[in-house]
Every structure is written in structure tokens, then in C-alpha cells.
Design a protein around this motif. Structure first.
Motif, short mmCIF file in Angstrom:
data_model
loop_
_atom_site.label_atom_id
_atom_site.label_comp_id
_atom_site.label_asym_id
_atom_site.label_seq_id
_atom_site.Cartn_x
_atom_site.Cartn_y
_atom_site.Cartn_z
N VAL A 1 -5.56 5.00 33.83
CA VAL A 1 -6.56 4.12 33.22
C VAL A 1 -6.16 3.92 31.76
O VAL A 1 -5.84 4.89 31.07
CB VAL A 1 -7.98 4.71 33.30
CG1 VAL A 1 -8.99 3.77 32.64
CG2 VAL A 1 -8.38 4.98 34.73
N VAL B 1 -15.20 6.43 29.27
CA VAL B 1 -14.21 7.48 29.52
C VAL B 1 -14.89 8.68 30.19
O VAL B 1 -14.38 9.22 31.17
CB VAL B 1 -13.50 7.90 28.22
CG1 VAL B 1 -12.64 9.13 28.43
CG2 VAL B 1 -12.66 6.75 27.67
N ILE C 1 -5.67 9.21 31.28
CA ILE C 1 -6.37 8.13 30.58
C ILE C 1 -5.70 7.94 29.23
O ILE C 1 -5.53 8.89 28.47
CB ILE C 1 -7.86 8.47 30.37
CG1 ILE C 1 -8.56 8.64 31.73
CG2 ILE C 1 -8.54 7.42 29.52
CD1 ILE C 1 -9.99 9.14 31.62
N ILE D 1 -6.44 13.09 28.66
CA ILE D 1 -6.69 11.98 27.74
C ILE D 1 -5.60 11.95 26.68
O ILE D 1 -5.28 12.96 26.06
CB ILE D 1 -8.07 12.10 27.08
CG1 ILE D 1 -9.14 11.94 28.17
CG2 ILE D 1 -8.25 11.07 25.98
CD1 ILE D 1 -10.55 11.99 27.68
#
Length: 184
Positions: A110, A125, A137, A162
């Protein structure tokens, strides 16, 4: 069933009497899906199941891109396509999240832009992480936006999936390969 639940609809099920205590006390309970029925007590209608939904995506090589900038998303989509991935592009987090909720297992990566329309990026998120905590992500922090990067770093510190970085087109292929390779 996942499609039905993603729409925040309720269902009822029959649990065998001898397994009631187990059902009540367990966090996860194996159910026979033939015993599940919509809350309105109707039977499942096979014609309305997700497999007949034209918006359902096939395969598992998809990248979700959320960015209000059309030119940038087109370029990211081109890079993804050249690498053999399909890009699902959205301008708003709300529409992207609705699609992701239905089939979170189909996406490999993503990419969020820090300036999503409607609501703060961190809200979306968090919701993606609730649906799939292992998906990589990338939060595109833009160029020379240290305050934005610091804000996201403070909010998501310790979450290894992340990655905070500007999405630079010349480095994007390497970024995608690195992140999806870690997740594969």
C-alpha cells in the motif's frame, strides 16, 4: 462471508450445545459456514455472493495507491505495471479502504500520500493495519518535509511494516522489490 462482514452487516449462527462454553470463551472459533445466515434470517442467496461482484479482483499481485495527485498516481501505476503488478488507484482514503476491506489478502503493498483528502492519512493507515498488520505500507512524505516525516515517525514508531519516504520514481522499482520481497 468476508464481503458481507466488510459491509458491517450482522449474521447469526448455530453453535452446538456441547460447544457453547468454548464459543463464549475463545477469541477464535471455527464455524461451519453452512450454519451462518444473515441476521434477517434469510438464507444466503448464491446470486448475491461476492464471486458475482464485478468489482472483485482476481490474483494477488496488486498494489493499492492512495494519492490525490492524478499525474503522480499514473506514473506510479506505470512502474507497478511494468513490474507485473496491478495498481488500484484512489484519490481518497475512504474509497480505497472500502475496496481493501473486501479483499485485503489480494494486496502486496500500500502506498499512501501524506496529504489524503477527507481525513488524516494516519487514520487510514491504522485501519489498513487492523485488516492486515503484515502488509508493507509506504507513506510518501514528499521532498524535504521533515516535519511531516517526524510526525508520522512518532505516530508509527516500532511498526516495522511502515516505511516513511518520498516516493521517487527512479527508486520506486527498487523500493517495491525490497518491500514485497520482505513480505513474500
Amino acid at each position: 462471508l468476508r464481503h458481507y462482514i466488510a459491509q458491517n452487516k450482522k449474521f447469526i449462527t448455530k453453535v452446538e450445545d456441547d460447544r457453547t462454553d468454548e464459543f463464549i470463551s475463545s477469541k477464535a472459533f471455527e464455524l461451519d459456514v453452512t450454519l451462518l445466515h444473515p441476521f434477517n434470517r434469510e438464507k444466503w442467496n448464491k446470486d448475491k455472493l461476492p464471486s458475482s461482484n464485478p468489482n472483485m479482483i482476481k490474483g494477488s499481485n496488486h498494489i493499492l495507491i492512495i494519492d490525490p495527485n492524478v499525474k503522480r498516481t499514473n506514473l506510479i501505476g506505470i512502474v507497478a505495471k511494468k513490474m507485473g503488478y496491478s495498481a488500484s488507484v484512489f484519490k481518497t482514503g475512504e474509497s480505497a479502504l472500502k475496496t481493501f476491506q473486501v479483499q485485503p489478502e489480494k494486496y502486496r503493498l500500500v502506498i499512501f500520500n501524506y496529504s489524503i483528502v477527507q481525513s488524516p492519512t494516519d487514520r487510514y493507515v491504522e485501519q489498513v493495519l487492523k485488516l492486515n498488520h503484515t502488509i508493507p505500507i509506504v507513506i510518501d512524505t514528499g521532498y524535504k518535509n521533515q516535519n511531516i516525516k517526524n510526525s508520522f515517525a512518532a505516530r508509527f514508531s516500532g511498526i516495522k511494516t511502515i516505511h516513511l519516504k518520498p516516493v521517487i520514481l527512479k527508486d520506486l522499482q527498487k523500493t517495491i522489490t525490497t518491500l514485497i520481497g520482505k513480505n513474500a
